[in-house]
Design an enzyme around this catalytic site. Structure first.
Site, PDB file in Angstrom:
ATOM      1  N   HIS A   1     -25.743 -13.439  28.227  1.00 57.76           N
ATOM      2  CA  HIS A   1     -24.614 -13.180  29.114  1.00 57.76           C
ATOM      3  C   HIS A   1     -23.904 -14.453  29.561  1.00 57.76           C
ATOM      4  O   HIS A   1     -22.961 -14.382  30.343  1.00 57.76           O
ATOM      5  CB  HIS A   1     -25.084 -12.402  30.351  1.00 57.76           C
ATOM      6  CG  HIS A   1     -25.336 -10.957  30.088  1.00 57.76           C
ATOM      7  ND1 HIS A   1     -26.189 -10.517  29.096  1.00 57.76           N
ATOM      8  CD2 HIS A   1     -24.840  -9.836  30.674  1.00 57.76           C
ATOM      9  CE1 HIS A   1     -26.218  -9.188  29.097  1.00 57.76           C
ATOM     10  NE2 HIS A   1     -25.406  -8.754  30.041  1.00 57.76           N
TER      11      HIS A   1
ATOM     12  N   HIS B   1      -5.074   3.467  -3.093  1.00 54.77           N
ATOM     13  CA  HIS B   1      -4.890   2.921  -1.745  1.00 54.77           C
ATOM     14  C   HIS B   1      -3.795   1.860  -1.707  1.00 54.77           C
ATOM     15  O   HIS B   1      -2.890   1.918  -0.865  1.00 54.77           O
ATOM     16  CB  HIS B   1      -6.210   2.324  -1.239  1.00 54.77           C
ATOM     17  CG  HIS B   1      -6.085   1.553   0.036  1.00 54.77           C
ATOM     18  ND1 HIS B   1      -6.042   2.165   1.273  1.00 54.77           N
ATOM     19  CD2 HIS B   1      -5.980   0.216   0.277  1.00 54.77           C
ATOM     20  CE1 HIS B   1      -5.925   1.242   2.212  1.00 54.77           C
ATOM     21  NE2 HIS B   1      -5.889   0.049   1.629  1.00 54.77           N
TER      22      HIS B   1
ATOM     23  N   HIS C   1       0.853  -1.192   0.000  1.00 60.01           N
ATOM     24  CA  HIS C   1       0.000   0.000   0.000  1.00 60.01           C
ATOM     25  C   HIS C   1       0.887   1.239   0.000  1.00 60.01           C
ATOM     26  O   HIS C   1       1.437   1.615   1.031  1.00 60.01           O
ATOM     27  CB  HIS C   1      -0.908  -0.002   1.234  1.00 60.01           C
ATOM     28  CG  HIS C   1      -1.729  -1.256   1.367  1.00 60.01           C
ATOM     29  ND1 HIS C   1      -1.216  -2.421   1.905  1.00 60.01           N
ATOM     30  CD2 HIS C   1      -3.011  -1.517   1.030  1.00 60.01           C
ATOM     31  CE1 HIS C   1      -2.159  -3.351   1.894  1.00 60.01           C
ATOM     32  NE2 HIS C   1      -3.249  -2.839   1.364  1.00 60.01           N
TER      33      HIS C   1
ATOM     34  N   GLU D   1     -15.007  -2.265  26.410  1.00 63.86           N
ATOM     35  CA  GLU D   1     -14.213  -3.485  26.509  1.00 63.86           C
ATOM     36  C   GLU D   1     -13.100  -3.539  25.466  1.00 63.86           C
ATOM     37  O   GLU D   1     -11.971  -3.926  25.772  1.00 63.86           O
ATOM     38  CB  GLU D   1     -15.112  -4.732  26.367  1.00 63.86           C
ATOM     39  CG  GLU D   1     -16.109  -4.917  27.479  1.00 63.86           C
ATOM     40  CD  GLU D   1     -17.436  -4.224  27.209  1.00 63.86           C
ATOM     41  OE1 GLU D   1     -18.375  -4.401  28.014  1.00 63.86           O
ATOM     42  OE2 GLU D   1     -17.532  -3.508  26.179  1.00 63.86           O
TER      43      GLU D   1
END
Length: 655
Positions: A466, A258, A27, A404
């Site tokens: 959960h 790109h 790239h 998280e």
């Protein structure tokens, strides 16, 4: 005749496009577009020393848009790092070279973190900046005073983890963190307006950042912006408007720029457009000398730092922290284990984890904990760990909020920075949210400890959303990851000791919400969990089979053993708190522990995947083969047949 800025920037462009063209992959669009910004940064502002890529007080440079790896390889080579030779650039993306397709810190000295999965770099950099502020509070400006610089692209900022990272950084006022946004308005598919219309300046401002927009190809604006960024009292983002594939005659500024080799005609056009007439991989001597000279601009700062370090009263403590030395934690764990056995209590392993953490965090000042808004459930906060805030950077506990993924990435950054041993907690089911960062930590071999509580259907009423059933197996499938599932307070302490001593990779400690019975009734100084599995309870009657269990199901295996013994069927119980450590043992130990050819039954409140290696295809398994349900946990164990009675029935068939 003085070498001009454009000549130095064009050296980056030339090496990058030649390397990608020769490799026929890569790239080059980002290196062509960000060469001007990178040249100013690396020759005037980045505090680094090519003589020592690991100088503790160096600035950290993170190429979050890791696909543009030839940018950093060109910079390392041109400034004089030994890790990237001209030959390595000629062999970009080839076997055994220090120039892999995406930057890998464990391959190339000078690369601070492994990047490529977009968004991970900027999130990891937040952890590096947090580590700098914390260690500065502990050791002072003389030893710790540096910045973290990031180059991020549109794709990085689209990834959800970037939002977690920038809002956390803004909240913490990380003023030593500076993001250089490669604002080229292009992704692979084309213009960013195909998929996104975010005003990134306003977005960062809303998150508490200082922002500025510049033309990324105008040298004076770049200098002014980098000066401005270093004066801010909050993290700074500079939107550098650039042209991806700068100089390419037909594809510059388009999605085609790109990645991928541009082809001979396009490369010839770039050479003409930027005024670079030299052969591939050739950099004129005067430009090379200019790069080496400017690349050493901070060498005197390194020498001054070494003098301060050598004279510092904190030198030994600082060096110990950076080395990640633990001291005699075995003694701490032994004393705690004895107290647990003497107390004879039944508690959830998450509570036992909190109890041993109280002792460990007192003994190891490098431990910095946290939780994703579940401190009371994860039991990760201790008396020794005050909150880390902009007013108290010496604090050792991070309230990460419901982030998280960002939390796991930030912990990677702390570990990479050195001087901190990070741990944090969430529910095991949310390992799915943070998995990309956990995986990078494993790939990089960093000591990061993930406390994952509520580890099975045993969490009960919150239900299947959960209740993790496949998560332990999926984490065990990850290379270089140690997954611990302790059975009681003694094993929990032992697993913490092992996780802390695992300096070459991350660990996950899976812990229960529900109480468990103590299965280790007597104290041993030896860490029995260290081999991954051990005979917890030998058979008394004539031995017919082996029961293997982990975590909360070990007590079920022990109860089943007693029932089988009453029927004259001898069964040994093997506790297996860590499959990975058991896998590393000699085959002779594995065979001896698991009873040779005796039939085997595994008991675990998760899916069977991964167990066949130890029990065989014809072995028995008592566990889950579906998602869970919402109900009190004891009812769920009955509903899904994870009981001692079920083990006994199966054992009678196999014995």
């Amino acid at each position: 005749m003085a070498v001009e800025h454009k000549d130095m920037a064009n050296a980056i462009r030339a090496l990058s496009m030649d390397a990608v063209e020769q490799a026929k992959s890569g790239h080059v669009g980002l290196p062509l577009g960000m060469a001007d910004v990178a040249t100013v940064l690396w020759t005037h502002y980045l505090k680094h020393d090519p003589r020592d890529p690991f100088w503790p007080d160096r600035d950290r440079f993170v190429l979050s848009a890791g696909h543009g790896s030839m940018l950093i390889y060109s910079l390392l080579h041109l400034t004089g790092y030994e890790s990237v030779t001209r030959d390595a650039i000629r062999n970009f993306r080839q076997v055994g070279q220090k120039t892999p397709g995406h930057p890998e810190n464990f391959v190339t000295p000078g690369v601070e973190t492994t990047t490529g999965p977009l968004g991970q770099g900027i999130a990891t950099a937040v952890g590096m900046a947090m580590a700098e502020r914390h260690l500065n509070a502990r050791f002072g400006d003389d030893l710790v005073d540096h910045k973290t610089w990031v180059i991020a692209g549109d794709g990085c900022l689209m990834e959800g983890v970037s939002q977690e990272a920038i809002t956390l950084a803004g909240h913490l006022k990380l003023n030593k963190l500076i993001v250089l946004f490669d604002d080229n308005s292009v992704t692979i598919d084309g213009s960013t307006d195909l998929s996104d219309g975010t005003d990134q300046l306003k977005r960062f401002e809303a998150a508490g950042w200082a922002t500025k927009a510049i033309d990324g190809h105008k040298t004076r604006e770049i200098y002014g912006a980098l000066e401005w960024a270093q004066r801010q009292d909050k993290p700074a983002m500079i939107a550098c408007k650039t042209i991806i594939g700068y100089g390419a005659p037909t594809i510059a500024g388009t999605g085609k720029a790109h990645g991928g080799p541009y082809g001979a005609d396009e490369i010839a056009g770039i050479r003409k457009n930027i005024g670079w007439s030299h052969e591939p991989f050739v950099v004129p001597e005067d430009i090379e000398h200019a790069w080496k000279r400017e690349g050493a601009h901070a060498a005197h700062l390194h020498d001054e730092w070494k003098a301060r370090h050598d004279a510092s009263k904190l030198k030994d403590e600082f060096d110990k922290a950076l080395a990640g030395e633990l001291g005699d934690i075995a003694a701490v764990v032994k004393a705690h284990k004895k107290a647990v056995v003497d107390g004879g209590e039944d508690k959830a392993t998450r509570q036992w984890s909190g109890a041993v953490l109280e002792e460990l965090t007192k003994a190891i000042p490098e431990m910095v904990g946290g939780s994703a808004d579940l401190s009371g459930s994860n039991n990760t906060k201790t008396k020794a760990t005050e909150p880390m805030t902009p007013d108290n950077w010496a604090g050792r506990y991070v309230h990460y909020g419901v982030r998280e993924h960002g939390m796991a990435a930030a912990m990677n950054g702390m570990a990479l920075h050195k001087g901190i041993i990070p741990y944090s907690g969430t529910f095991l089911v949310f390992a799915d949210y943070s998995r990309a960062a956990i995986r990078l930590g494993a790939l990089m071999g960093e000591r990061v400890i993930h406390v994952m509580t509520h580890d099975s259907i045993g969490l009960g009423e919150d239900g299947p959303t959960h209740q993790p059933v496949e998560h332990v197996a999926s984490l065990r499938a990850m290379p270089n990851m140690h997954v611990f599932r302790p059975a009681d307070g003694v094993e929990t302490a032992e697993c913490w000791e092992l996780a802390l001593k695992n300096a070459d990779g991350p660990s996950t400690i899976a812990l229960t919400r529900q109480k468990v019975k103590s299965v280790r009734k007597t104290h041993t100084d030896e860490n029995l969990s260290a081999k991954g599995a051990y005979v917890l309870s030998p058979a008394k009657a004539d031995e017919k089979l082996v029961l293997i269990a982990t975590g909360s199901e070990v007590e079920i295996a022990v109860a089943a053993q007693a029932e089988l013994e009453s029927k004259g069927i001898g069964a040994r119980v093997v506790s297996m708190p860590c499959m990975e450590l058991f896998e590393a043992q000699p085959a002779s130990y594995q065979r001896e522990t698991l009873g040779g050819d005796l039939p085997k039954i595994a008991v675990e409140a998760g899916v069977r995947f991964g167990w066949d290696r130890w029990i065989g295809f014809d072995g028995g398994f008592v566990g889950m083969d579906s998602f869970g349900a919402s109900a009190p946990y004891k009812d769920l164990y009955m509903k899904f047949g994870i009981t001692s009675e079920a083990v006994v029935v199966l054992a009678e068939k196999l014995a």
